[in-house]
Scaffold this motif. Sequence first.
Motif, PDB file in Angstrom:
ATOM      1  N   CYS A 116      18.022  28.855  48.412  1.00  0.00           N
ATOM      2  CA  CYS A 116      17.432  27.714  49.119  1.00  0.00           C
ATOM      3  C   CYS A 116      15.914  27.665  48.908  1.00  0.00           C
ATOM      4  O   CYS A 116      15.346  26.579  48.711  1.00  0.00           O
ATOM      5  CB  CYS A 116      17.753  27.789  50.610  1.00  0.00           C
ATOM      6  N   LEU A 117      15.272  28.817  48.937  1.00  0.00           N
ATOM      7  CA  LEU A 117      13.832  28.866  48.693  1.00  0.00           C
ATOM      8  C   LEU A 117      13.509  28.421  47.275  1.00  0.00           C
ATOM      9  O   LEU A 117      12.526  27.699  47.049  1.00  0.00           O
ATOM     10  CB  LEU A 117      13.303  30.277  48.954  1.00  0.00           C
ATOM     11  N   GLN A 140      25.725  45.488  55.761  1.00  0.00           N
ATOM     12  CA  GLN A 140      24.595  45.472  54.830  1.00  0.00           C
ATOM     13  C   GLN A 140      24.873  44.514  53.670  1.00  0.00           C
ATOM     14  O   GLN A 140      23.990  43.763  53.248  1.00  0.00           O
ATOM     15  CB  GLN A 140      24.321  46.877  54.296  1.00  0.00           C
ATOM     16  N   ALA A 141      26.101  44.520  53.165  1.00  0.00           N
ATOM     17  CA  ALA A 141      26.468  43.596  52.090  1.00  0.00           C
ATOM     18  C   ALA A 141      26.361  42.146  52.561  1.00  0.00           C
ATOM     19  O   ALA A 141      25.900  41.275  51.805  1.00  0.00           O
ATOM     20  CB  ALA A 141      27.875  43.902  51.598  1.00  0.00           C
ATOM     21  N   MET A 142      26.770  41.900  53.790  1.00  0.00           N
ATOM     22  CA  MET A 142      26.648  40.544  54.330  1.00  0.00           C
ATOM     23  C   MET A 142      25.180  40.147  54.483  1.00  0.00           C
ATOM     24  O   MET A 142      24.816  38.988  54.275  1.00  0.00           O
ATOM     25  CB  MET A 142      27.384  40.435  55.671  1.00  0.00           C
ATOM     26  N   SER A 143      24.344  41.111  54.832  1.00  0.00           N
ATOM     27  CA  SER A 143      22.913  40.847  54.932  1.00  0.00           C
ATOM     28  C   SER A 143      22.339  40.461  53.574  1.00  0.00           C
ATOM     29  O   SER A 143      21.544  39.518  53.468  1.00  0.00           O
ATOM     30  CB  SER A 143      22.194  42.078  55.489  1.00  0.00           C
ATOM     31  N   GLY A 184      23.476  36.968  52.652  1.00  0.00           N
ATOM     32  CA  GLY A 184      22.609  35.994  53.327  1.00  0.00           C
ATOM     33  C   GLY A 184      21.255  35.885  52.641  1.00  0.00           C
ATOM     34  O   GLY A 184      20.691  34.792  52.518  1.00  0.00           O
ATOM     35  N   ALA A 185      20.742  37.008  52.164  1.00  0.00           N
ATOM     36  CA  ALA A 185      19.457  36.995  51.449  1.00  0.00           C
ATOM     37  C   ALA A 185      19.575  36.202  50.153  1.00  0.00           C
ATOM     38  O   ALA A 185      18.645  35.468  49.782  1.00  0.00           O
ATOM     39  CB  ALA A 185      19.007  38.416  51.153  1.00  0.00           C
ATOM     40  N   GLN A 206      11.138  40.999  57.670  1.00  0.00           N
ATOM     41  CA  GLN A 206      12.601  41.016  57.560  1.00  0.00           C
ATOM     42  C   GLN A 206      13.187  39.609  57.620  1.00  0.00           C
ATOM     43  O   GLN A 206      14.190  39.357  58.286  1.00  0.00           O
ATOM     44  CB  GLN A 206      13.218  41.894  58.634  1.00  0.00           C
ATOM     45  N   MET A 207      12.559  38.694  56.913  1.00  0.00           N
ATOM     46  CA  MET A 207      13.045  37.316  56.915  1.00  0.00           C
ATOM     47  C   MET A 207      14.312  37.147  56.081  1.00  0.00           C
ATOM     48  O   MET A 207      15.155  36.325  56.394  1.00  0.00           O
ATOM     49  CB  MET A 207      11.971  36.372  56.362  1.00  0.00           C
ATOM     50  N   PHE A 208      14.434  37.881  54.992  1.00  0.00           N
ATOM     51  CA  PHE A 208      15.530  37.648  54.073  1.00  0.00           C
ATOM     52  C   PHE A 208      16.665  38.646  54.230  1.00  0.00           C
ATOM     53  O   PHE A 208      17.823  38.293  54.153  1.00  0.00           O
ATOM     54  CB  PHE A 208      15.015  37.671  52.628  1.00  0.00           C
ATOM     55  N   TRP A 209      16.358  39.905  54.409  1.00  0.00           N
ATOM     56  CA  TRP A 209      17.384  40.919  54.559  1.00  0.00           C
ATOM     57  C   TRP A 209      16.847  42.031  55.432  1.00  0.00           C
ATOM     58  O   TRP A 209      15.662  42.127  55.679  1.00  0.00           O
ATOM     59  CB  TRP A 209      17.851  41.455  53.203  1.00  0.00           C
ATOM     60  N   ARG A 210      17.755  42.857  55.911  1.00  0.00           N
ATOM     61  CA  ARG A 210      17.353  43.977  56.752  1.00  0.00           C
ATOM     62  C   ARG A 210      18.184  45.185  56.356  1.00  0.00           C
ATOM     63  O   ARG A 210      19.248  45.053  55.762  1.00  0.00           O
ATOM     64  CB  ARG A 210      17.529  43.658  58.225  1.00  0.00           C
ATOM     65  N   TYR A 211      17.676  46.346  56.702  1.00  0.00           N
ATOM     66  CA  TYR A 211      18.380  47.590  56.397  1.00  0.00           C
ATOM     67  C   TYR A 211      19.141  47.993  57.654  1.00  0.00           C
ATOM     68  O   TYR A 211      18.568  48.496  58.615  1.00  0.00           O
ATOM     69  CB  TYR A 211      17.386  48.662  55.951  1.00  0.00           C
ATOM     70  N   VAL A 212      20.427  47.749  57.658  1.00  0.00           N
ATOM     71  CA  VAL A 212      21.269  47.893  58.839  1.00  0.00           C
ATOM     72  C   VAL A 212      21.287  49.326  59.391  1.00  0.00           C
ATOM     73  O   VAL A 212      21.150  49.515  60.606  1.00  0.00           O
ATOM     74  CB  VAL A 212      22.690  47.366  58.568  1.00  0.00           C
TER      75      VAL A 212
END
Length: 115
Positions: free
Chosen positions: A54-55, A41-44, A47-48, A89-95
Amino acid sequence: MPIFVIQLSKAEIQHRWDLASAAKKAELKRSLRDPKVWLEQAMSFTGAAIKTFCLMLVVDSVFRDQGITAPMSLSFFLCTPIVAFNPWQMFWRYVPLDRASAAFQEVIKELNDKL
């Protein structure tokens, strides 16, 4: 339409749904206590954060191409709602929820394979 909806009684369908829901609930509880899930989840979220940065750069470059000199904080405030609402769920997801949904699907698949 899934095979069990067509061929089975409503009681059997409800039984299968209850089994799959119980598996989903158990997996969600197990996932919430698993440190590896929280690392994922932290890695997600990391990445977000990278995707958000970048956005922000893209939005800032659009302003500069239009000849508008805007502070980077304006790009941040424009991008934050997109990331917070997280469409598709483009930026992050709930693992933990992803794992629980996978457990639900696996139980349904196993029950369908038994037919």
